[in-house]
Design a protein around this motif. Sequence first.
Motif, PDB file in Angstrom:
ATOM      1  N   GLN A   1       0.782  -1.386   0.003  1.00 14.32           N
ATOM      2  CA  GLN A   1       0.021   0.008  -0.053  1.00 14.32           C
ATOM      3  C   GLN A   1       0.874   1.199   0.085  1.00 14.32           C
ATOM      4  OE1 GLN A   1      -3.478  -0.084   0.002  1.00 14.32           O
ATOM      5  NE2 GLN A   1      -3.107  -2.316  -0.141  1.00 14.32           N
ATOM      6  N   PRO A   2       0.298   2.247  -0.569  1.00 12.54           N
ATOM      7  CA  PRO A   2       1.140   3.775  -0.310  1.00 12.54           C
ATOM      8  C   PRO A   2       1.014   4.114   0.906  1.00 12.54           C
ATOM      9  CG  PRO A   2      -0.898   3.915  -1.709  1.00 12.54           C
ATOM     10  CD  PRO A   2      -0.750   2.512  -1.415  1.00 12.54           C
ATOM     11  N   HIS A   3       2.238   4.278   1.614  1.00 14.68           N
ATOM     12  CA  HIS A   3       2.018   5.138   2.757  1.00 14.68           C
ATOM     13  C   HIS A   3       3.375   5.934   2.876  1.00 14.68           C
ATOM     14  CE1 HIS A   3       4.223   1.813   5.529  1.00 14.68           C
ATOM     15  NE2 HIS A   3       3.611   0.949   4.169  1.00 14.68           N
ATOM     16  N   SER A   4       4.315   5.532   3.699  1.00 17.01           N
ATOM     17  CA  SER A   4       5.405   6.334   4.010  1.00 17.01           C
ATOM     18  C   SER A   4       6.659   5.633   4.268  1.00 17.01           C
ATOM     19  CB  SER A   4       5.304   7.030   5.443  1.00 17.01           C
ATOM     20  OG  SER A   4       6.247   7.660   5.911  1.00 17.01           O
TER      21      SER A   4
ATOM     22  N   ARG B   1      -8.018  10.351   1.602  1.00 18.98           N
ATOM     23  CA  ARG B   1      -9.435   9.977   1.139  1.00 18.98           C
ATOM     24  C   ARG B   1      -8.986   9.367  -0.512  1.00 18.98           C
ATOM     25  NH1 ARG B   1     -14.046  13.910   3.269  1.00 18.98           N
ATOM     26  NH2 ARG B   1     -14.251  12.705   5.239  1.00 18.98           N
ATOM     27  N   ASP B   2      -8.150   9.990  -1.219  1.00 20.65           N
ATOM     28  CA  ASP B   2      -7.991   9.631  -2.584  1.00 20.65           C
ATOM     29  C   ASP B   2      -7.238   8.247  -2.670  1.00 20.65           C
ATOM     30  OD1 ASP B   2      -7.560  10.238  -5.438  1.00 20.65           O
ATOM     31  OD2 ASP B   2      -5.351  10.490  -4.897  1.00 20.65           O
TER      32      ASP B   2
ATOM     33  N   ARG C   1      -8.551   4.988  -4.185  1.00 19.39           N
ATOM     34  CA  ARG C   1      -7.664   3.807  -5.156  1.00 19.39           C
ATOM     35  C   ARG C   1      -7.441   2.565  -4.771  1.00 19.39           C
ATOM     36  NH1 ARG C   1      -3.393   8.389  -6.233  1.00 19.39           N
ATOM     37  NH2 ARG C   1      -2.391   6.726  -7.250  1.00 19.39           N
ATOM     38  N   PHE C   2      -6.963   2.724  -3.701  1.00 23.63           N
ATOM     39  CA  PHE C   2      -6.466   1.216  -3.197  1.00 23.63           C
ATOM     40  C   PHE C   2      -7.332   0.654  -2.060  1.00 23.63           C
ATOM     41  CE2 PHE C   2      -2.741   3.502  -4.678  1.00 23.63           C
ATOM     42  CZ  PHE C   2      -2.045   2.678  -5.370  1.00 23.63           C
ATOM     43  N   GLY C   3      -8.496   1.197  -1.748  1.00 25.75           N
ATOM     44  CA  GLY C   3      -9.489   0.206  -1.174  1.00 25.75           C
ATOM     45  C   GLY C   3      -9.717   0.679   0.640  1.00 25.75           C
TER      46      GLY C   3
ATOM     47  N   GLN D   1      -7.430  -0.466  -7.850  1.00 26.01           N
ATOM     48  CA  GLN D   1      -6.006  -1.035  -8.230  1.00 26.01           C
ATOM     49  C   GLN D   1      -5.079  -1.667  -7.096  1.00 26.01           C
ATOM     50  OE1 GLN D   1      -3.006   2.627  -8.438  1.00 26.01           O
ATOM     51  NE2 GLN D   1      -4.779   3.313  -9.499  1.00 26.01           N
ATOM     52  N   VAL D   2      -4.587  -2.809  -7.343  1.00 25.56           N
ATOM     53  CA  VAL D   2      -4.057  -3.679  -6.461  1.00 25.56           C
ATOM     54  C   VAL D   2      -2.584  -3.884  -6.954  1.00 25.56           C
ATOM     55  CG1 VAL D   2      -4.032  -5.924  -5.465  1.00 25.56           C
ATOM     56  CG2 VAL D   2      -6.012  -4.776  -6.112  1.00 25.56           C
ATOM     57  N   VAL D   3      -1.644  -3.596  -6.055  1.00 24.66           N
ATOM     58  CA  VAL D   3      -0.098  -4.002  -6.299  1.00 24.66           C
ATOM     59  C   VAL D   3       0.015  -5.474  -6.104  1.00 24.66           C
ATOM     60  CG1 VAL D   3       2.123  -3.567  -5.492  1.00 24.66           C
ATOM     61  CG2 VAL D   3       0.643  -1.573  -5.845  1.00 24.66           C
TER      62      VAL D   3
END
Lengths: 184, 184
Positions: A135-138, B52-53, B57-59, B165-167
Motif C-alpha cells: 500500500q502507499p504510505h510512508s 481519501r484519494d 484508489r487502493f481500497g 487498483q492492486v499492487v
Amino acid sequence: MQDDPEVAVLRFGHRPGRDDRMTTHVGLTARALGADRVILPDNAGQSLETIRDITTRFGGPFDAELDDSQAATIRDWDGRVVHLTMYGERVQDVEGEVRAAREETDEPLLIVVGGEKVPFEVYDEADWNVGVTNQPHSEVAGLAVFLDRLFEGDELEREWTDAEQVVVPEETGKTVVSPDELEE
Amino acid sequence: MQDDPEVAVLRFGHRPGRDDRMTTHVGLTARALGADRVILPDNAGQSLETIRDITTRFGGPFDAELDDSQAATIRDWDGRVVHLTMYGERVQDVEGEVRAAREETDEPLLIVVGGEKVPFEVYDEADWNVGVTNQPHSEVAGLAVFLDRLFEGDELEREWTDAEQVVVPEETGKTVVSPDELEE
C-alpha cells in the motif's frame, strides 16, 4: 547494531526544501531503530546537520554522511542490498531470509529507502525488493517496521554512548537528565 | 481492523504547509497498518483529501475526518487512549498491557500522535504514554512500529475492499492491476 555486521540506510534522492523533514526523519529513524549509519544524497546537508546534532546530544555511535554517487554506492556495495518499495515482496515473507543471510554471511547490509523516483536499476541491483505492505504510505514507516523486524526488537534495548542527555521513560511527564544523574 | 474494536489514530496539531506531508504520512500509515480511522485537525484539509484519494484508489474500509475540538475528543473518548511520545514508557514494556485491555474490554482504542507541541493535559488524560524508543525520531515511525506490535503483524494480512487498483508483490518490477484481473 554494535558488534554485528553493519546495517546502513541509504536515502535515495532528495529535493532540498520539500524533502528536508522526510529525509531527516529517515535518518533519525535509522539511528533510533538500530542502524549504524545513514547515507544521504549530497544535496541533503541540512538533514545531515540535524541528524548529527541529535547524535551529539542523545548519543551514538551513529554515522551520517553525504554521498555524491548513490547509484555507484548501491552497485558496488560489498554485501546484500534491500530496497524498500510498495511493489516488492511482502516483508513477512522475506524478513527471515534477510536475517538468515545477515547471520550467515557476516556481510554489511544496505537498506535503500526511496524518495520520489527510484530508477529501475535499483530494483534490479537489490537482492530483495521488499514491501512493508503493498500500500502507499510512508518511507519512514516502512523503514521503521523493517528495522524492528530485522532486529526482532533487540534495537529497543540498545545502549547509547557519549550522550549529553537521556530521557527517562515514565508514565506521565517529560524527564530529561544528564547521563551522570542516571548513574547515581 | 475489521470486526475488532475500533482503532483510531488522532493526529494532534498541524501547521498547514509545513506539516502537510507528515500529517498525510500519519494518515496513510494508519490506513496501511491496520487502523480503522484517522482524525485530523480541522486545518489539515489537504492531507484529508490525499488520504481519501488513496483510500478510493487502493481500497478500504478506512475513514478520515477533520475535528475542530481534538482536546475534547481525547478527553471524552469512550475507551482507552495511548499517547505516543519519546518521554513515555517503553513500548516493549507496555504493549502487552494495551493488547490485553483491548481484548478484554472490547472498547475502541485511540492512539494520539503529536505534532510539534502537545499540551500536558494529553499526557495526563492518556491511559498510556508510550515511547517507541526514548529517542527523538519520527512520529510516523513511532506510529508504524506501535501498530505493527499492537496487531502482532496481523495487519499485514488484511484484505481491502472496493479497490480500483492492486499492487502485486514481486521480486523485481512494478505491477499494478485491477481487482478483476487478480481474480482471473
